[in-house]
Design a protein around this motif. Structure first.
Motif, PDB file in Angstrom:
ATOM      1  N   PHE A 223       0.858  -1.030   0.128  1.00 30.29           N
ATOM      2  CA  PHE A 223      -0.320   0.182  -0.101  1.00 30.29           C
ATOM      3  C   PHE A 223       0.928   1.097  -0.126  1.00 30.29           C
ATOM      4  CE2 PHE A 223      -3.132  -3.194   1.795  1.00 30.29           C
ATOM      5  CZ  PHE A 223      -4.147  -3.046   1.074  1.00 30.29           C
TER       6      PHE A 223
ATOM      7  N   GLN B  54      -9.059   4.548   7.508  1.00 37.30           N
ATOM      8  CA  GLN B  54      -9.026   5.713   8.184  1.00 37.30           C
ATOM      9  C   GLN B  54      -8.356   5.822   9.005  1.00 37.30           C
ATOM     10  OE1 GLN B  54     -13.258   7.455   8.057  1.00 37.30           O
ATOM     11  NE2 GLN B  54     -13.688   5.906   5.458  1.00 37.30           N
TER      12      GLN B  54
ATOM     13  N   SER C 125      -2.918   4.408   3.174  1.00 41.27           N
ATOM     14  CA  SER C 125      -3.819   2.858   4.185  1.00 41.27           C
ATOM     15  C   SER C 125      -5.375   2.861   3.205  1.00 41.27           C
ATOM     16  CB  SER C 125      -3.768   3.886   4.883  1.00 41.27           C
ATOM     17  OG  SER C 125      -4.732   2.444   6.506  1.00 41.27           O
ATOM     18  N   PRO C 126      -6.152   1.572   3.233  1.00 42.12           N
ATOM     19  CA  PRO C 126      -7.146   1.389   3.115  1.00 42.12           C
ATOM     20  C   PRO C 126      -8.244   1.741   4.892  1.00 42.12           C
ATOM     21  CG  PRO C 126      -6.253  -0.741   3.761  1.00 42.12           C
ATOM     22  CD  PRO C 126      -5.262   0.528   3.869  1.00 42.12           C
TER      23      PRO C 126
END
Length: 373
Positions: free
Chosen positions: A317, A325, A322-323
């Motif tokens: 990533f 939050q 970042s996926p």
């Protein structure tokens, strides 16, 4: 003869038309009278519906207050506001005796939640005198201990879901969690959605606790009910449910401080992504969700022989970000958190955030341990 017959025929026709006209006038008069009364009837019907809705609103607010109180979080401000709402509704002079009884019983439930048992008992007596056998008054009597068991309450078919809910709550308190889950689910099918929202967390707790019973070790039951656990309690939970720590404790259960020292020495509290001071962690350190993810991910990889492998997710990533939050790419526990999410050892509570600094509850950690085996 011919003229006479014609006259007679004409007379009969005239009378017939006059009769029809009179009949029509009567019908019109009746219709007008009926129409004139419709608005009044509709007002009465509407007023009754409005009163019923107001009482239903009180019932839904009480369910929220009751559900949070049973979880140990009594909202005193909400209780005071609800008492005002009940008093305001009771001032309606058109309120039926049955609706009055329900409201007074609700007032008793609020007083009981606030710890005023004497006022609650008085409310029960008043509600019973207003409408004998009123279900909500009977539920209040049950909560007061004046009725020995929910099965003693006589009800109609339409009232069954409320009794099923009371059975679920009773089984929850008695730690009969599997029965409680089934009864919560049965009650929620027929009750308003607000009841699921109010008591849903209790149902989820019962589901997580379904594998234990009143015969389960008391210390273990107490740990599972904790909203926040320390590292020492984390060790006790693990050792109480299997042999996951045997590799580090010489294939036996040991004191929490000894087990904690061993797993610290084996590197199960080191961050994958950056240096961490594990010596700062003590028995009294609160197990946060990020620290739990770090430990679980290291334990998982140590069991597979991959503990020393380089970071995986942070490299994937690096260009995407970042996926999650609230877990930035630079977090020391980025890989551990993403790994635990992917393997379903842990989850995103709201589907978007991980809440890394929130404490880990006993039940949630127990579920994670079950999944890692």
């Amino acid at each position: 003869m011919e003229l006479k017959n014609k006259g007679s025929y004409f007379f009969k026709r005239t009378v017939s038309f006059r009769s029809l006209g009179f009949l029509a006038a009567c019908i019109v008069a009746v219709l007008l009278a009926s129409c004139a009364s419709v608005p009044e009837d509709m007002m009465i019907s509407t007023a009754t519906e409005e009163e019923t809705r107001a009482v239903e609103k009180v019932a839904q607010d009480l369910a929220y207050l009751d559900g949070t109180s049973l979880l140990g979080n009594t909202d005193v401000a909400a209780a005071a506001q609800l008492l005002e709402e009940i008093e305001e509704s009771l001032e309606n002079p058109n309120l039926s005796a049955q609706l009055q009884a329900q409201l007074v019983a609700f007032r008793g439930r609020v007083n009981l939640i606030l710890g005023d048992k004497r006022a609650a008992r008085t409310n029960y007596q008043e509600a019973s005198s207003l409408s004998q056998g009123e279900l909500q008054a009977e539920i209040l009597a049950l909560r007061l201990g004046l009725i020995d068991g929910v099965e003693k309450i006589v009800i109609g078919r339409s009232q069954q879901p409320y009794i099923t809910l009371e059975k679920a709550l009773a089984n929850y308190k008695q730690e009969n969690y599997l029965e409680a889950v089934a009864q919560f689910d049965e009650a929620f099918i027929s009750l308003d959605e607000s009841y699921r929202q109010a008591y849903g967390q209790l149902r989820e707790n019962a589901w997580l606790l379904r594998d234990i019973s009143s015969s389960t070790d008391k210390n273990m039951r107490d740990l599972l009910k904790q909203d926040s656990i320390t590292l020492a309690q984390m060790v006790d939970l693990i050792q109480g449910q299997g042999d996951l720590l045997y590799k580090y404790t010489g294939s036996k259960k040991v004191e929490a401080n000894q087990a904690l020292r061993q797993i610290k020495n084996q590197g199960l509290f080191y961050s994958i992504n950056s240096w961490t001071d594990v010596e700062a962690l003590t028995q009294e350190t609160v197990l946060t969700r990020s620290l739990a993810a770090r430990f679980l991910w290291n334990l998982y990889n140590d069991r597979r022989g991959t503990l020393g492998n380089p970071p995986k997710y942070s490299h994937q990533f690096v260009s995407l970000g970042s996926p999650i939050q609230d877990v930035p790419l630079g977090s020391p526990d980025f890989d551990a958190i993403l790994g635990c999410i992917e393997k379903e050892f842990m989850e995103l509570p709201d589907g978007m955030n991980f809440y890394p600094e929130n404490p880990m509850s006993g039940m949630d950690f127990s579920e994670s341990i079950k999944r890692i085996r």
